[in-house]
Enzyme design. Structure first.
Site, PDB file in Angstrom:
ATOM      1  N   ASP A 143      22.599  56.116  35.746  1.00 24.21           N
ATOM      2  CA  ASP A 143      23.045  56.104  34.361  1.00 24.21           C
ATOM      3  C   ASP A 143      23.462  57.486  33.863  1.00 24.21           C
ATOM      4  O   ASP A 143      22.855  58.500  34.215  1.00 24.21           O
ATOM      5  CB  ASP A 143      21.900  55.571  33.485  1.00 24.21           C
ATOM      6  CG  ASP A 143      22.292  55.410  32.033  1.00 24.21           C
ATOM      7  OD1 ASP A 143      23.105  54.521  31.735  1.00 24.21           O
ATOM      8  OD2 ASP A 143      21.781  56.178  31.191  1.00 24.21           O
TER       9      ASP A 143
ATOM     10  N   ASP B  85      15.649  68.824  31.405  1.00 22.30           N
ATOM     11  CA  ASP B  85      16.200  70.085  31.895  1.00 22.30           C
ATOM     12  C   ASP B  85      16.279  70.045  33.414  1.00 22.30           C
ATOM     13  O   ASP B  85      15.279  70.208  34.112  1.00 22.30           O
ATOM     14  CB  ASP B  85      15.313  71.242  31.439  1.00 22.30           C
ATOM     15  CG  ASP B  85      15.853  72.597  31.866  1.00 22.30           C
ATOM     16  OD1 ASP B  85      16.922  72.637  32.516  1.00 22.30           O
ATOM     17  OD2 ASP B  85      15.210  73.621  31.557  1.00 22.30           O
TER      18      ASP B  85
ATOM     19  N   ASP C 141      16.122  65.795  25.986  1.00 25.18           N
ATOM     20  CA  ASP C 141      17.077  65.953  27.079  1.00 25.18           C
ATOM     21  C   ASP C 141      16.434  66.665  28.267  1.00 25.18           C
ATOM     22  O   ASP C 141      16.014  67.825  28.164  1.00 25.18           O
ATOM     23  CB  ASP C 141      18.277  66.758  26.575  1.00 25.18           C
ATOM     24  CG  ASP C 141      19.352  66.899  27.620  1.00 25.18           C
ATOM     25  OD1 ASP C 141      19.990  65.886  27.948  1.00 25.18           O
ATOM     26  OD2 ASP C 141      19.556  68.025  28.123  1.00 25.18           O
TER      27      ASP C 141
ATOM     28  N   ASP D 150      25.878  67.845  27.829  1.00 26.25           N
ATOM     29  CA  ASP D 150      24.522  67.780  28.374  1.00 26.25           C
ATOM     30  C   ASP D 150      23.638  66.887  27.501  1.00 26.25           C
ATOM     31  O   ASP D 150      22.909  66.039  28.001  1.00 26.25           O
ATOM     32  CB  ASP D 150      23.945  69.209  28.447  1.00 26.25           C
ATOM     33  CG  ASP D 150      22.599  69.271  29.154  1.00 26.25           C
ATOM     34  OD1 ASP D 150      22.031  68.215  29.458  1.00 26.25           O
ATOM     35  OD2 ASP D 150      22.121  70.388  29.392  1.00 26.25           O
TER      36      ASP D 150
ATOM     37  N   GLU E 297      27.462  55.896  36.871  1.00 28.73           N
ATOM     38  CA  GLU E 297      28.204  55.587  35.643  1.00 28.73           C
ATOM     39  C   GLU E 297      28.743  56.874  35.038  1.00 28.73           C
ATOM     40  O   GLU E 297      27.975  57.776  34.690  1.00 28.73           O
ATOM     41  CB  GLU E 297      27.289  54.892  34.633  1.00 28.73           C
ATOM     42  CG  GLU E 297      27.964  54.641  33.297  1.00 28.73           C
ATOM     43  CD  GLU E 297      27.043  54.803  32.108  1.00 28.73           C
ATOM     44  OE1 GLU E 297      27.283  54.129  31.097  1.00 28.73           O
ATOM     45  OE2 GLU E 297      26.091  55.603  32.183  1.00 28.73           O
TER      46      GLU E 297
END
Length: 286
Positions: free
Chosen positions: A232, A203, A201, A195, A262
């Site tokens: 991406d 959520d 990052d 993750d 990707e």
């Protein structure tokens, strides 16, 4: 794209920060047509944390396509919003499809720090806790003062992210999982759970985040008129998110089902498994 069609990646990582790529695309649209190019993959068009030095993958503001004075200037590494839209138009007038690079996994270059309770986790196994919950200062407040709420009043705060990798108070770089959060289970199992990649990052279990990404996607397709997306870093994004998101973008925008994701893996069975999880709503490139 059909087998007799040719897609070109019209950029490279080490392009200089001269803010000229969009103008170059417009100038060479006719040349690309004569070469037989039927689709052009353009780099991320939004403002990154490094301003005109940023490739676009260090995402700061998805709504800033080179329009606002943020991160040291108005243009992105590739030019201004007006030049970007002109480049898209120049290609499409010659029946060349435009594939936009979309980066949703993370945010970088926050405007302020926030104090959050976190767990420190092992870089080589993100499911392993190295240090119990403790307070840290992290760069997670994205208020976009240069844009001042135009297009969207949404501001990002630590609750909109699962973790980050920078403890600003101590100046240390470790992967930090925020209180009340967990790594998304619908991602690659690499390093225990893949993750987390970089920055703050996003959520994808947060409903307010979902709504903002839907709103942004509709705004982007209506604003740019691109024909499709190159998505991406899929191995780090909830595989259940894109089926409905892409369906909504298709219904809102004017492009066909041209979606290429990707997913870095040397195992074709891993790619096939992801395609099944997202109900084959896209194609994949490794």
């Amino acid at each position: 794209m059909a087998r007799n069609e040719t897609l070109i990646q019209y950029f490279e990582w080490d392009l200089g920060p001269d803010c000229r790529l969009w103008r170059q695309v417009s100038a060479q649209a006719g040349f690309l047509k004569r070469l037989g190019i039927t689709g052009v993959w353009l780099p991320p068009a939004f403002k990154g944390q490094g301003g005109c030095q940023d490739t676009g993958y260090g995402v700061y503001d998805l709504y800033d396509l080179g329009e606002f004075r943020q991160k040291g200037g108005i243009p992105t590494k590739y030019g201004t919003r007006k030049q970007y839209l002109s480049a898209i138009s120049a290609l499409q007038k010659r029946d060349i499809q435009v594939l936009a690079d979309i980066v949703l996994n993370h945010r970088m270059g926050a405007d302020h720090t926030e104090t959050v309770q976190v767990w420190t986790v092992d870089r080589m196994n993100r499911e392993r806790i190295l240090q119990d919950q403790h307070p840290v200062d992290v760069w997670t407040a994205f208020t976009f003062p240069g844009r001042q709420g135009k297009y969207s009043g949404f501001q990002w705060h630590w609750q909109d992210f699962t973790g980050t990798d920078m403890d600003d108070g101590h100046g240390s770089r470790q992967i930090l999982l925020f209180e009340g959060k967990h790594w998304n289970p619908n991602v690659s199992p690499e390093l225990g759970n893949f993750d987390y990649v970089m920055g703050a990052d996003v959520d994808f279990t947060n409903e307010e985040v979902h709504q903002e990404l839907y709103s942004w996607g509709k705004w982007y397709t209506e604003t740019t008129g691109v024909n499709g997306f190159r998505l991406d870093s899929l191995k780090s994004i909830d595989s259940h998110f894109f089926e409905q998101w892409l369906k909504a973008m298709h219904q809102t925008g004017n492009h066909p089902d041209l979606f290429i994701g990707e997913y870095w893996s040397g195992d074709v069975f891993v790619l096939k498994n992801y395609l099944e999880q997202c109900r084959r709503c896209m194609r994949l490139m490794d």
